[in-house]
Structure formats: C-alpha cells, structure tokens
Design a protein around this motif. Sequence first.
Motif, PDB file in Angstrom:
ATOM      1  N   PRO A 297       0.825  -1.216   0.000  1.00 11.70           N
ATOM      2  CA  PRO A 297       0.000   0.000   0.000  1.00 11.70           C
ATOM      3  C   PRO A 297       0.856   1.263   0.000  1.00 11.70           C
ATOM      4  N   ASN A 298       0.435   2.224  -0.811  1.00 11.24           N
ATOM      5  CA  ASN A 298       1.063   3.542  -0.861  1.00 11.24           C
ATOM      6  C   ASN A 298       0.114   4.550  -0.231  1.00 11.24           C
ATOM      7  N   LEU A 299       0.656   5.463   0.550  1.00  6.52           N
ATOM      8  CA  LEU A 299      -0.165   6.490   1.177  1.00  6.52           C
ATOM      9  C   LEU A 299       0.647   7.769   1.274  1.00  6.52           C
ATOM     10  N   GLU A 300       0.013   8.879   0.897  1.00  7.34           N
ATOM     11  CA  GLU A 300       0.671  10.183   1.028  1.00  7.34           C
ATOM     12  C   GLU A 300      -0.358  11.210   1.481  1.00  7.34           C
ATOM     13  N   ALA A 301       0.001  11.998   2.488  1.00  4.73           N
ATOM     14  CA  ALA A 301      -0.854  13.068   2.991  1.00  4.73           C
ATOM     15  C   ALA A 301      -0.012  14.326   3.087  1.00  4.73           C
ATOM     16  N   GLY A 302      -0.547  15.422   2.531  1.00  8.06           N
ATOM     17  CA  GLY A 302       0.229  16.647   2.517  1.00  8.06           C
ATOM     18  C   GLY A 302      -0.624  17.882   2.655  1.00  8.06           C
ATOM     19  N   VAL A 303       0.021  18.985   3.043  1.00  9.94           N
ATOM     20  CA  VAL A 303      -0.594  20.305   3.145  1.00  9.94           C
ATOM     21  C   VAL A 303       0.288  21.260   2.358  1.00  9.94           C
ATOM     22  N   GLU A 304      -0.349  22.122   1.537  1.00 11.08           N
ATOM     23  CA  GLU A 304       0.404  23.033   0.678  1.00 11.08           C
ATOM     24  C   GLU A 304      -0.131  24.446   0.809  1.00 11.08           C
ATOM     25  N   ARG A 305       0.795  25.378   0.844  1.00 11.53           N
ATOM     26  CA  ARG A 305       0.456  26.805   0.899  1.00 11.53           C
ATOM     27  C   ARG A 305       1.092  27.481  -0.305  1.00 11.53           C
ATOM     28  N   GLU A 306       0.267  28.183  -1.100  1.00 10.06           N
ATOM     29  CA  GLU A 306       0.745  28.844  -2.306  1.00 10.06           C
ATOM     30  C   GLU A 306       0.605  30.353  -2.172  1.00 10.06           C
ATOM     31  N   SER A 307       1.638  31.064  -2.639  1.00  8.31           N
ATOM     32  CA  SER A 307       1.575  32.501  -2.838  1.00  8.31           C
ATOM     33  C   SER A 307       1.695  32.722  -4.349  1.00  8.31           C
ATOM     34  N   PRO A 308       1.635  33.960  -4.836  1.00  8.91           N
ATOM     35  CA  PRO A 308       1.781  34.162  -6.282  1.00  8.91           C
ATOM     36  C   PRO A 308       3.094  33.647  -6.849  1.00  8.91           C
ATOM     37  N   ASP A 309       4.119  33.503  -6.003  1.00  5.12           N
ATOM     38  CA  ASP A 309       5.425  33.101  -6.513  1.00  5.12           C
ATOM     39  C   ASP A 309       5.940  31.778  -5.961  1.00  5.12           C
ATOM     40  N   VAL A 310       5.518  31.378  -4.767  1.00  3.93           N
ATOM     41  CA  VAL A 310       6.137  30.246  -4.079  1.00  3.93           C
ATOM     42  C   VAL A 310       5.067  29.274  -3.602  1.00  3.93           C
ATOM     43  N   ALA A 311       5.410  27.995  -3.664  1.00  2.00           N
ATOM     44  CA  ALA A 311       4.561  26.945  -3.105  1.00  2.00           C
ATOM     45  C   ALA A 311       5.379  26.181  -2.061  1.00  2.00           C
ATOM     46  N   LEU A 312       4.814  26.028  -0.858  1.00  2.00           N
ATOM     47  CA  LEU A 312       5.468  25.310   0.234  1.00  2.00           C
ATOM     48  C   LEU A 312       4.594  24.115   0.586  1.00  2.00           C
ATOM     49  N   ARG A 313       5.201  22.923   0.620  1.00  2.00           N
ATOM     50  CA  ARG A 313       4.441  21.705   0.881  1.00  2.00           C
ATOM     51  C   ARG A 313       5.131  20.873   1.953  1.00  2.00           C
ATOM     52  N   VAL A 314       4.338  20.365   2.884  1.00  2.00           N
ATOM     53  CA  VAL A 314       4.805  19.431   3.902  1.00  2.00           C
ATOM     54  C   VAL A 314       4.000  18.152   3.733  1.00  2.00           C
ATOM     55  N   ALA A 315       4.680  17.003   3.683  1.00  2.00           N
ATOM     56  CA  ALA A 315       3.971  15.745   3.410  1.00  2.00           C
ATOM     57  C   ALA A 315       4.645  14.590   4.113  1.00  2.00           C
ATOM     58  N   GLY A 316       3.834  13.587   4.442  1.00  2.00           N
ATOM     59  CA  GLY A 316       4.317  12.296   4.903  1.00  2.00           C
ATOM     60  C   GLY A 316       3.908  11.249   3.877  1.00  2.00           C
ATOM     61  N   TYR A 317       4.711  10.208   3.702  1.00  2.00           N
ATOM     62  CA  TYR A 317       4.445   9.280   2.595  1.00  2.00           C
ATOM     63  C   TYR A 317       4.986   7.881   2.858  1.00  2.00           C
TER      64      TYR A 317
END
Length: 578
Positions: A297-317
């Motif tokens: 089984p594969n599992l990934e959960a993440g949260v992402e915050r985007e601005s007009p120029d940058v995307a920041l993502r935190v995830a576990g997988y």
Amino acid sequence: GDSEFVYDPLAPGSEAQYRFQSGDTTIITLQDGRTIRLLELRIIPRRDEFHLLTGSFWIEDGDAALVRAVFRPARAWDLERDIDTDSQDSSDVKHIPGFLKPIQAEVRYITVEFALIDGKWWLPRLIAVDAVATAGTFLAAPLRYERVFSAFDVVAPPPGTAVATTDTLSTADSAAILACQGRGDCHCTRRRCRGAVVIVPDDTASLLTSAQLPRSFDDETPYLSSAEAQELGRAVGLLAQTPWHTHAPTLRLGPGGAGLLRYNRIEGLSVGARLGLDFGRLRGDVTARVGVSDGWPNLEAGVERESPDVALRVAGYRRLAAANPDARPLGIGNSLGALVLGRDDGVYYYSWGGELLLRPAPSAARSYEWRLFTEWQRAADKETDLSVPHLLRDRHEFGANIVAAAAREFGSSLVLRGARGVSTRGVTVGAELTMAVNLGSFDYARASLTTRLTTPLPRRLLAALELGAGTTGGDAPAQGLWYLGGPATLRGYPGGALAGPDFWRARVEVANASPGIRLAAFSDAGWAGLGTALTRGRPLVSAGLGASFLDGILRVDLARGLVSPMGWRMDFYVDGIL
C-alpha cells in the motif's frame, strides 16, 4: 459595472463583494514646483472566486484620477469549478481524460501604469499582463502581454475636452491630413483625423526600424525595465492574500485524476484515489493506492500553501520511489511503454518518511526546487512480467530491478534551472544544476550540471545540443547512483543500461521548425561508472529518428543502439528535447 467575467470593485454596491483598505501615501514633486499626492486604495475580495479581484489602485488626491493599478483574480480559474453546471460545456468536461485535469488558468498580475502629460492629463503609459494555462501536471502555456504608449500629443478642441494621439505628426503625416481633408470618408480636427490613411514611404525598408511601429515578434526583450519589474514584483507580493474559504472536498479515482493510474514491473497495475481539501489559503490532499502485483500500500498526505510566486508543501508518505527520476518512470509515458511495449525504464525502491518542498508556484517557471527529507529505504523486487509482448511470447520478460540497500537517510537536495534567449534570431541557452547531500546509513553527496543550446539553421531547421555530467562523493548505495538509459538520457537503450557514481552524456538533434508536427534526426552518447575509469570506459552510442506533435507534448522515437548491446527500440513520451 460588473461584467460576465469580473465584479468591478469600483461599481456601486461592490462592497457586497469587496472590502476596502487605505494603503500608503506618496507625494510627487513636479519640475514646476507643484506637488501631487497619491493615495493607495487596496481591494480585498470577500471570497476566493475567480470573478473577484485583489488589487492595489493608486489615485490622485486632487482630481481622483487613476495613476496606477496592479491587480489579479482572487484565485486561478478552474474548468471544473467555474464552468456553468447547466451548460452543454459542463457535460463535455466529464469526457476530458483524467490525466489532463485539473485544467486551470492563472493570471499572476495585470498592471496599468499612467503618465502625466503636459502636467494635466493622466494617460496610459504601460499595460502588462502575465498569465499561464495548465493542464494536468505536464502541460503549461505561459502568456505575457506588454504594450507601451509614448510620444503623446494632447489637444483640446472645445474647452474642457481633450483629444489624445500617440504620435507627433511628421511632415509626411501633415501632407496626408491635407490630402484627407475634403474627402467624404475622412474628418480632421486640427492635428487629428478620423478615417483611414495609409502612408507608404519610398524607402519601405525603413519600416523595419521605425520607432512608430511595434517591435519584431522575434524581439523578446520586455518593455519593463529591471527596476520596473522589481517594483512590480514587490507590488504583486503586497496584494491581499486569498481569503480563508472552505470548499467542498473533491475525490478522484483511477483514470479520473492525474497520476492515479500507472503500470510497472513492481506494482503491476496500480490504482489510486485522491481526496482534495481546499481552504482558500491552504490545500490538503490524501492519496492512497495499491499495486495489484506487489500488494504494497502507498499512502501520502500533505498540506500546501501557495503565494503568487512560491509553493510550500509538507507531506508524509509511504511510496514507490525511482532512483532515475529523469526517466519519469511513474508517469503515463513509461506506464504505456511497460504495458504495450514490455519496456520499463524505471529503477525502483520503496521509501517511507516525510519531506518539506519549496518550489515556484505552478503558474511560475520551474526555476528551482528545494527538498528536505528523512526516510527509510528498502529494495523493491520485480513482481510481474505481464505485458502485451509477454502475452504474445512467453520469453519476453521485464529486466530485473536493482537490489536497493536497506537505509535510513536524512538529506537535502536543490535543483536550479534557467534558460534565456541570447539572440533575436532565436538562439537560446539553458542549464540545470542539481546538488544533494545524504546522511545516515550512507553518507554521500552528489552534483550534476546539464547545459542546453538551441539554434535555428538554414532551410527552416532547428538544432539542439545537450551536454551533462555528474559526480558523487562518499559511499552511495545502489539507489544513490546515476543511471543512464531510456528516452530522457540515452535513447536506444533500456533504463539503467549504465550505472555508476559518475557519468557524462551528450545528445544532438536536428528537426524542422514546425511546432505542429516536427520530424527529427538525433544521436545520443553516454557513459557511467567510477570516475577513475573515465578514459578506459566504453560509452554507449545511439542514433535514430523521431516525431513530435503539438510542440513536443507528444513524442515518438525510433532509435538503434550502435554499441553492444545493439538493437532497435521505440519509445513514446512527452516533452522532447526541442
């Protein structure tokens, strides 16, 4: 007033759609000693709808004239979310393949700059728009529009009115006005004519350098100066953020979402489901999948915050990873190749852990990517030989996968990319630098540099050259080596045909200049191994023919390895070299 596409923030009743906030104040001193006071009005949308704007309007205090406007939609336009559910187009959207979704269009900014003419009238000096349309995870179509107005000539026939023309009249223009006067289809007021006048100079070649005409389409130099671009970037960064707003969750299954259906020799057929959560300023997702053959089984959960120029993502997988990501082994191209042609170019291992990703927003150029991670790694065995060729001939089997070492690693990686035109004739250069450091069960660092050159040739041909090299320091496990082979690095050979802590490779291609259907001839060469054996190593060389469609979105190559193991190989994939 409001239109079908946008709610006007300055229309009566717009407070139902917007909030307003006073911003900075600027005082400008003119040469004659007068001062002009400019006030900033900030437009803040109440909801994250594409039809609402977030912006900054600068207004002259005395005459309430608009001096500057910088704005953009509150969020990107999304085909599935923003199309009318009662229209015929809504039903057509359901038939769009899942790997093309989501289909979005994002306007990064719209700016209108005004100039004070004759110390009296604020008239447009610059209009600029920057936008991008995307489909799925692999197609992006940028759009940039800039228009400059200069050499204004303002006159006021009756008191209290003004007529503006964009150019001071030359002697030839004045003669044309005299000729125009008296004709029934032409009306002139002092130095402006309402009608069509065509002036063809004796020296027609002078039109190529005329300051009165637009620049050549081949001239990619932006009208915005470096200082203006930096100031615009700061202004866009200060626009109001997307409001907090909870949307209904989205659920995509299998072929209904990008990357949720794939095929390889480890998992066999792998089917996934993705739950998406949108809170306006934050987005969350949970993806689960399982392979028919390995049952892992594969599992990934993440949260992402985007601005007009940058995307920041935190995830576990917990996922199947690739040691040769350049080959895109988990994408649709390699999946079709594995199932239909019986060729899997992926070099795989299992990993589970967590990561922090920092990269440009999806609408911006992919100029960098920084990753910080900690993960456990272990070997992934080949679990199936099923493919169309295997059904026709039992002896046709996938090659064995690498034996990845069990490891616990903490590390960081950085990718820097860039490209620019160096000539109005269409010559472009590009480079990609990668660096990574791993600590834990194995301590090692590695770096690579790839350079690209594209140039036009006579007879409407294009040539492209790509050179790359990389090295590794320390004790790298099998999953930390460099791998060559497959359409991304060495056409004519299978993925992982060469492996080692160091490598070099080169590829050259000549194609016709038509973006719709492009035919190409190419040759690749490469070597991988221990750097001390560089002079004794035998590189692999291949040559072949290819065809790309829709400006390289789809590509088919037929290549032959010229050094043992020799043979013919056909590949189809996306994003060719040209």
